[in-house]
Design an enzyme around this catalytic site. Sequence first.
Site, PDB file in Angstrom:
ATOM      1  N   SER A 182      11.654 148.256 -18.944  1.00  0.00           N
ATOM      2  CA  SER A 182      10.638 147.071 -19.679  1.00  0.00           C
ATOM      3  C   SER A 182      10.821 145.570 -18.953  1.00  0.00           C
ATOM      4  CB  SER A 182      10.490 147.233 -20.960  1.00  0.00           C
ATOM      5  OG  SER A 182      11.794 146.993 -21.773  1.00  0.00           O
ATOM      6  N   HIS A 210       6.710 152.820 -21.558  1.00  0.00           N
ATOM      7  CA  HIS A 210       5.760 151.751 -20.474  1.00  0.00           C
ATOM      8  C   HIS A 210       5.125 152.327 -19.175  1.00  0.00           C
ATOM      9  CE1 HIS A 210       6.810 148.046 -22.387  1.00  0.00           C
ATOM     10  NE2 HIS A 210       7.986 148.665 -22.893  1.00  0.00           N
ATOM     11  N   LYS A 241       1.883 151.342 -27.549  1.00  0.00           N
ATOM     12  CA  LYS A 241       1.880 150.492 -26.211  1.00  0.00           C
ATOM     13  C   LYS A 241       0.371 150.599 -25.595  1.00  0.00           C
ATOM     14  CE  LYS A 241       6.593 149.402 -25.842  1.00  0.00           C
ATOM     15  NZ  LYS A 241       7.891 150.347 -25.835  1.00  0.00           N
TER      16      LYS A 241
HETATM   17  C1  LIG Z   1       8.980 150.434 -26.883  1.00  0.00           C
HETATM   18  C2  LIG Z   1       9.838 151.399 -26.623  1.00  0.00           C
HETATM   19  C3  LIG Z   1      10.070 152.214 -27.526  1.00  0.00           C
HETATM   20  C4  LIG Z   1       9.536 152.274 -29.021  1.00  0.00           C
HETATM   21  O1  LIG Z   1       8.408 152.687 -29.265  1.00  0.00           O
HETATM   22  P1  LIG Z   1       7.811 152.240 -30.597  1.00  0.00           P
HETATM   23  O2  LIG Z   1       6.637 153.139 -30.816  1.00  0.00           O
HETATM   24  O3  LIG Z   1       7.533 150.803 -30.514  1.00  0.00           O
HETATM   25  O4  LIG Z   1       8.840 152.738 -31.674  1.00  0.00           O
HETATM   26  C5  LIG Z   1      10.964 153.408 -27.135  1.00  0.00           C
HETATM   27  N1  LIG Z   1      11.151 153.562 -25.851  1.00  0.00           N
HETATM   28  C6  LIG Z   1      11.065 152.711 -25.079  1.00  0.00           C
HETATM   29  C7  LIG Z   1      11.603 152.710 -23.480  1.00  0.00           C
HETATM   30  C8  LIG Z   1       9.972 151.585 -25.136  1.00  0.00           C
HETATM   31  O5  LIG Z   1       9.987 150.876 -24.432  1.00  0.00           O
END
Ligand SMILES: *Cc1c(COP(=O)(O)O)cnc(C)c1O
Length: 393
Positions: A182, A210, A241
């Site tokens: 990310s 992502h 997301k």
């Molecule tokens: C954002 C993210 C998470 C966490 O996801 P949430 O649903 O916000 O807890 C886990 N792994 C990666 C790679 C992320 O970018």
Amino acid sequence: MSSKMKFVDEELKRLKDEGLYVNIRVIESPQGPWVQIEGRRVLNLCSNNYLGLCSDPRLCAKAKEYIDKYGVGPGAVRTIAGTMSIHIELEKKLAAFKGAEAAIVVQSGFCANLSAIPPLVGKDDLIFSDELNHASIIDGCRLSRAEIVRYAHCDVKDLEAKLKEYAGRNCRKLIVTDGVFSMDGDIAPLPEIVDLADKYGAMVMVDDAHGEGVLGRGGRGIVDHFGLGDRVDVEVGTLSKAFGVVGGFVAGSTSLVEYLRQKARPNLFSSALTVPDVAANIAAVDILEESDDLVKKLWENGNYLKQCLKERGFDIGRSQTPITPIMVGDASKAKEFSLKLFDEGIFIQSIAYPTVPLGKARLRAMVSAAHSRKDLDFAVDKFTKVGKALGII
Ligand SMILES: *Cc1c(COP(=O)(O)O)cnc(C)c1O
């Protein structure tokens, strides 16, 4: 405050002194391409709301419909209070969307990593983990108590060297990686990783947080993007997301999911998602199944913003996805860039060490399918104005 708690204030002071303290902005409107902060309307380039679904009326309508039918709370953990039919409905839809046999939904993407990793490897086993993996993968690995071997970021030569080094160890082995990283927007070399996994007898897990709603046909994610099918053993996903709601899931074979239902501690000891969360997620999957318009628009917007910023002389790093880093270098300058842009009506955060390496501070622009051309042109003009004033371009 009592003296035994003094360390709390001391640590807060240290964070502030060292510029590491995060000031959290308060959003007074729904999430969207523009948000209201401190009474002002600002262009939002911070959120992971890739497809603009956070405030989509179809998601809101489905949440209201299900609240009227099913209430709001799940009662308790699924293994004790019984699992509601709507959670199963969401899991079936997610599995079909991902092209997996089955899926289990948990409370968040963070929880999905804590759910998936400890049941797969234990004290005497090995995990091969990309050095830039997300914090929730790292925590899942630590909870498992397996030995963690870090390999250089996206470096399949280094991964193979490490697999070779431990080839004599007769234990379970798991290779784990983010799909899309990310901070830089680069993509894991999954086809090569899967080949190495076959060669050295390791399981493969990818966290596609992502990638979902972004990569692959209609946003089906990194496994679809590379056409790897069931060669990836475990797919972790988030619903917070691109899906625009909250929640996480693990997708894979029927038996893997059955196993996780029995073993994953967030499933056994923490209550399930609320009814409106589940309903809105169902609507989000339906939207993605129906059309790839939003995914296409997201990429169009990402490519347009990158192209414009490059033309204006910005260094936008090595992203292969709509995530657009704007490299600054110095952390305090990145912070100043972000604050000055806020004065100009743009909400974008600076990111510095330890989230990214020292000297690689940056802003990170997160475009969404909901941004218009006009929004992006506005952003580029402001970036250029402030970037020139600060000597960044
Ligand atoms: C954002 C993210 C998470 C966490 O996801 P949430 O649903 O916000 O807890 C886990 N792994 C990666 C790679 C992320 O970018």
